[in-house]
Scaffold this motif. Structure first.
Motif, short mmCIF file in Angstrom:
data_model
loop_
_atom_site.label_atom_id
_atom_site.label_comp_id
_atom_site.label_asym_id
_atom_site.label_seq_id
_atom_site.Cartn_x
_atom_site.Cartn_y
_atom_site.Cartn_z
N ALA A 31 7.14 2.40 -0.50
CA ALA A 31 6.31 3.15 -1.45
C ALA A 31 6.54 2.60 -2.85
CB ALA A 31 6.62 4.64 -1.40
N TRP A 32 5.57 2.84 -3.73
CA TRP A 32 5.69 2.40 -5.12
C TRP A 32 5.29 3.54 -6.05
CZ3 TRP A 32 7.10 -2.36 -7.33
CH2 TRP A 32 7.44 -3.36 -6.42
N ARG A 33 6.08 3.72 -7.11
CA ARG A 33 5.78 4.68 -8.17
C ARG A 33 5.44 3.90 -9.44
NH1 ARG A 33 8.07 9.96 -7.36
NH2 ARG A 33 9.44 10.09 -5.53
N TRP A 34 4.84 4.59 -10.39
CA TRP A 34 4.61 3.95 -11.69
C TRP A 34 4.91 4.91 -12.83
CZ3 TRP A 34 -1.09 3.21 -13.60
CH2 TRP A 34 -1.78 4.41 -13.50
N LYS A 35 5.07 4.31 -14.01
CA LYS A 35 5.31 4.98 -15.29
C LYS A 35 6.77 5.38 -15.49
CE LYS A 35 0.55 6.56 -15.78
NZ LYS A 35 -0.38 7.69 -16.03
N TYR A 70 6.91 -0.17 -12.94
CA TYR A 70 6.69 0.08 -11.52
C TYR A 70 8.02 0.09 -10.76
CZ TYR A 70 1.80 -0.86 -12.63
OH TYR A 70 0.54 -0.81 -13.17
N PHE A 71 8.13 1.04 -9.82
CA PHE A 71 9.37 1.23 -9.08
C PHE A 71 9.10 1.15 -7.57
CE2 PHE A 71 9.54 3.44 -13.06
CZ PHE A 71 10.82 3.21 -13.57
N CYS A 72 9.87 0.30 -6.90
CA CYS A 72 9.76 0.19 -5.44
C CYS A 72 10.71 1.20 -4.78
CB CYS A 72 10.11 -1.22 -5.00
SG CYS A 72 10.04 -1.46 -3.20
N GLN A 73 10.23 1.83 -3.73
CA GLN A 73 11.01 2.83 -3.00
C GLN A 73 10.97 2.51 -1.51
OE1 GLN A 73 9.87 7.22 -2.50
NE2 GLN A 73 11.26 7.30 -4.25
N VAL A 74 12.13 2.61 -0.85
CA VAL A 74 12.24 2.28 0.56
C VAL A 74 12.86 3.46 1.31
CG1 VAL A 74 13.17 0.67 2.27
CG2 VAL A 74 12.60 -0.15 -0.04
N PHE A 75 12.23 3.84 2.43
CA PHE A 75 12.74 4.90 3.29
C PHE A 75 13.28 4.25 4.57
CE2 PHE A 75 9.57 6.89 0.63
CZ PHE A 75 10.16 8.08 0.24
N LEU A 76 14.51 4.62 4.95
CA LEU A 76 15.14 4.07 6.15
C LEU A 76 15.63 5.19 7.06
CD1 LEU A 76 17.46 1.43 4.41
CD2 LEU A 76 15.24 0.98 5.46
#
Length: 212
Positions: A65-69, A118-124
């Motif tokens: 997933a990616w977030r912004w701001k 921008y921020f990258c997010q990873v779910f495991l």
């Protein structure tokens, strides 16, 4: 004194946990470039990679997933379930294969309003439970305006040059044309002078021809 040292060590661990230079043994994090720059109307790629010490659960699926701001900002992209923010409709492409620990997020047709972090997010899903990884500092994107260059078409340039040439020589006579005209006049004069002589010689020869 001991509690202060403990707090300092904890802060140091949190900072290095997101650094590629830090030893990744028993560590986790997401790596992204600190800054990227793109041109308005063009495209930009956000490379990312992540690492973790846990063992993945059986038939586990990774979700990106990616977030912004800001760190807790809105989601602009989710791989599962599929989601793309309305602002980025038809402009986001995630180049990543399930199971890989690196990939690229591409933004097409950059807009001035895309300029932010921008921020990258990873779910495991691991044997120890669901784990969440996210870049702390993210990637700051700068969007610059495209340079506009105005060029005249070759046909217009050629026409202008031709016109200029005609204007430059309009008040003068081309020497080559004058020479050509003189030569033509000389040929005509010679032809006029030669024709009567040739006619006279023909008549003279005809009169001197022996009678049959």
């Amino acid at each position: 004194m001991a509690p202060i040292l403990l707090l300092l060590l904890t802060a140091a661990c949190l900072q290095t946990g997101n650094s590629a230079a830090y030893s990744r043994e028993n560590d986790y994090g997401v790596n992204q470039p600190a800054h990227l720059s793109g041109v308005q109307g063009g495209s930009i790629e956000f490379p990312f990679s992540f690492y973790f010490p846990w063992e993945l659960a059986k038939n586990s699926h990774m979700n990106i997933a990616w977030r912004w701001k800001d760190y807790h900002g809105e989601f602009i992209y989710k791989s599962t379930p599929p989601f793309i923010h309305e602002h980025f409709k038809d402009r986001l492409i995630l180049n990543w294969t399930q199971g890989q620990t690196s990939g690229v997020l591409r933004i097409l047709n950059l807009k001035e309003t895309d300029q932010t972090t921008y921020f990258c997010q990873v779910f495991l899903q691991t044997t120890e439970g669901m784990m969440l990884l996210q870049s702390i500092s993210g990637t700051q994107l700068t969007v610059t305006r495209a340079l506009r260059t105005t060029m005249r078409s070759p046909s217009i340039i050629t026409s202008a040059v031709t016109t200029a040439g005609l204007e430059d020589t309009g008040g003068q006579r081309d020497p080559s044309l004058l020479i050509l005209r003189v030569m033509v006049m000389m040929i005509i004069v010679k032809a006029v002078a030669i024709i009567p002589i040739c006619g006279f010689m023909i008549i003279l020869c005809w009169k001197q021809r022996p009678a049959e």
